[in-house]
Structures are given as structure tokens and as C-alpha cells.
Design a protein around this motif. Structure first.
Motif, PDB file in Angstrom:
ATOM      1  N   ARG A 204       6.906   0.821   6.870  1.00 18.50           N
ATOM      2  CA  ARG A 204       7.266  -0.245   8.161  1.00 18.50           C
ATOM      3  C   ARG A 204       8.388   0.132   8.699  1.00 18.50           C
ATOM      4  NH1 ARG A 204       5.059  -5.854   6.173  1.00 18.50           N
ATOM      5  NH2 ARG A 204       2.788  -5.398   5.636  1.00 18.50           N
ATOM      6  N   ARG A 205       8.352   0.198   9.996  1.00 19.43           N
ATOM      7  CA  ARG A 205       9.501   0.636  10.647  1.00 19.43           C
ATOM      8  C   ARG A 205      10.193  -0.845  11.280  1.00 19.43           C
ATOM      9  NH1 ARG A 205       5.840   4.291  11.968  1.00 19.43           N
ATOM     10  NH2 ARG A 205       6.045   6.200  11.164  1.00 19.43           N
ATOM     11  N   PRO A 206      11.586  -0.681  10.931  1.00 15.90           N
ATOM     12  CA  PRO A 206      12.113  -2.024  11.775  1.00 15.90           C
ATOM     13  C   PRO A 206      11.981  -1.976  13.105  1.00 15.90           C
ATOM     14  CG  PRO A 206      13.831  -0.305  11.043  1.00 15.90           C
ATOM     15  CD  PRO A 206      12.563   0.140  10.429  1.00 15.90           C
ATOM     16  N   LYS A 207      11.847  -3.342  13.731  1.00 12.56           N
ATOM     17  CA  LYS A 207      11.693  -3.426  15.151  1.00 12.56           C
ATOM     18  C   LYS A 207      12.974  -3.246  15.928  1.00 12.56           C
ATOM     19  CE  LYS A 207       7.860  -6.781  14.283  1.00 12.56           C
ATOM     20  NZ  LYS A 207       7.468  -8.204  14.391  1.00 12.56           N
TER      21      LYS A 207
ATOM     22  N   VAL B 125       0.868  -1.148   0.181  1.00 10.65           N
ATOM     23  CA  VAL B 125       0.001   0.001  -0.136  1.00 10.65           C
ATOM     24  C   VAL B 125       0.732   1.134   0.020  1.00 10.65           C
ATOM     25  CG1 VAL B 125      -1.706   1.132   1.548  1.00 10.65           C
ATOM     26  CG2 VAL B 125      -1.832  -1.347   1.040  1.00 10.65           C
ATOM     27  N   GLN B 126       1.944   1.337   0.702  1.00  5.84           N
ATOM     28  CA  GLN B 126       3.085   2.434   0.718  1.00  5.84           C
ATOM     29  C   GLN B 126       3.504   2.554  -0.586  1.00  5.84           C
ATOM     30  OE1 GLN B 126       6.478   1.783   0.496  1.00  5.84           O
ATOM     31  NE2 GLN B 126       7.157   3.604   0.784  1.00  5.84           N
ATOM     32  N   ARG B 127       3.865   1.374  -1.356  1.00  5.33           N
ATOM     33  CA  ARG B 127       4.293   1.631  -2.800  1.00  5.33           C
ATOM     34  C   ARG B 127       3.310   2.441  -3.663  1.00  5.33           C
ATOM     35  NH1 ARG B 127       8.144  -3.317  -3.830  1.00  5.33           N
ATOM     36  NH2 ARG B 127       9.557  -2.803  -2.259  1.00  5.33           N
TER      37      ARG B 127
ATOM     38  N   GLY C 220       2.473  11.931   2.016  1.00  2.35           N
ATOM     39  CA  GLY C 220       2.476  11.964   3.624  1.00  2.35           C
ATOM     40  C   GLY C 220       1.831  10.537   3.984  1.00  2.35           C
ATOM     41  N   LEU C 221       0.931   9.980   3.255  1.00  2.00           N
ATOM     42  CA  LEU C 221       0.487   8.566   3.704  1.00  2.00           C
ATOM     43  C   LEU C 221       1.334   7.595   3.341  1.00  2.00           C
ATOM     44  CD1 LEU C 221      -3.308   8.954   2.154  1.00  2.00           C
ATOM     45  CD2 LEU C 221      -2.590   8.614   4.572  1.00  2.00           C
ATOM     46  N   SER C 222       2.029   7.686   2.180  1.00  2.00           N
ATOM     47  CA  SER C 222       3.132   6.727   1.824  1.00  2.00           C
ATOM     48  C   SER C 222       4.077   6.713   2.914  1.00  2.00           C
ATOM     49  CB  SER C 222       3.926   7.203   0.526  1.00  2.00           C
ATOM     50  OG  SER C 222       4.856   6.399   0.166  1.00  2.00           O
ATOM     51  N   VAL C 223       4.765   7.877   3.376  1.00  2.00           N
ATOM     52  CA  VAL C 223       5.712   7.847   4.407  1.00  2.00           C
ATOM     53  C   VAL C 223       5.069   7.272   5.672  1.00  2.00           C
ATOM     54  CG1 VAL C 223       7.322   9.518   5.886  1.00  2.00           C
ATOM     55  CG2 VAL C 223       6.920  10.004   3.329  1.00  2.00           C
TER      56      VAL C 223
END
Length: 102
Positions: free
Chosen positions: A90-93, A2-4, A83-86
Motif C-alpha cells: 500500500r502506498r501512502p496517500k 496479502v502482501q505479507r 514481485g507480487l508482494s512489492v
């Protein structure tokens, strides 16, 4: 994924808005661009939206958008999509998050 998709939408909107700003008069309203594409489109959109939305929505939301410069709507949509894409990236754990679960 979705981000892409939002990143691609942002890129298309930003490039399209810049192209509109460069190729057409900068101060031309959006209604003039829509009328140039199809003379009956504004009447069709107005009648369709008046049935779907309350009467105040046409006067207070749609009309102000139609008198803004033609490049402003795609640029704004591109900024929102970026902004939605950013935001959806996903942030690394982190190490501390893994320790809390254990």
C-alpha cells in the motif's frame, strides 16, 4: 495482509531453491529430484495432468519444466511472489490526492 503472505512465500521459495542448489548437484533436473522423493510420483502426476489438461500442455509446458535444473522452479516462484508482494504494498496517500477528492 496479502502482501505479507506473498513475502513469506517468496522467502520460503528463495531459501528452498538456494538450499536445493547447494545440497544437490546443480545440473540435476527436476524430474530426477521428484523421482528421488517418490519413484511413482512422475507417473501419477502425468496421468493426473493428462486428464486435466490438453495433450499439448504436457509436451510443451510440463516436460520442459521437468528437464530444467531442480533449483530453478522454486527460485522462479520466489521471484514472482516477491514481485507480487512489492506490487501489493500500500502506498501512502499524497497531499495532492487528498486535495483532488475535496
Amino acid at each position: 495482509m496479502v502482501q505479507r503472505a506473498f513475502a513469506v512465500i517468496a522467502a520460503v521459495c528463495l531459501v528452498g531453491g538456494i538450499a536445493i542448489a547447494m545440497l544437490l548437484p546443480v545440473d540435476a533436473p527436476l524430474a530426477q529430484l521428484i523421482y528421488a522423493i517418490d519413484g511413482d510420483a512422475l507417473d501419477w502426476v502425468e496421468s493426473g495432468l493428462r486428464h486435466a489438461l490438453p495433450a499439448w500442455a504436457w509436451t510443451w509446458i510440463i516436460m520442459p519444466l521437468l528437464i530444467r535444473p531442480d533449483w530453478l522452479l522454486p527460485i522462479s516462484a520466489g521471484i514472482v511472489a516477491a514481485g507480487l508482494s512489492v506490487s501489493l504494498t500500500r502506498r501512502p496517500k499524497t497531499e495532492t490526492a487528498r486535495r483532488r477528492r475535496s
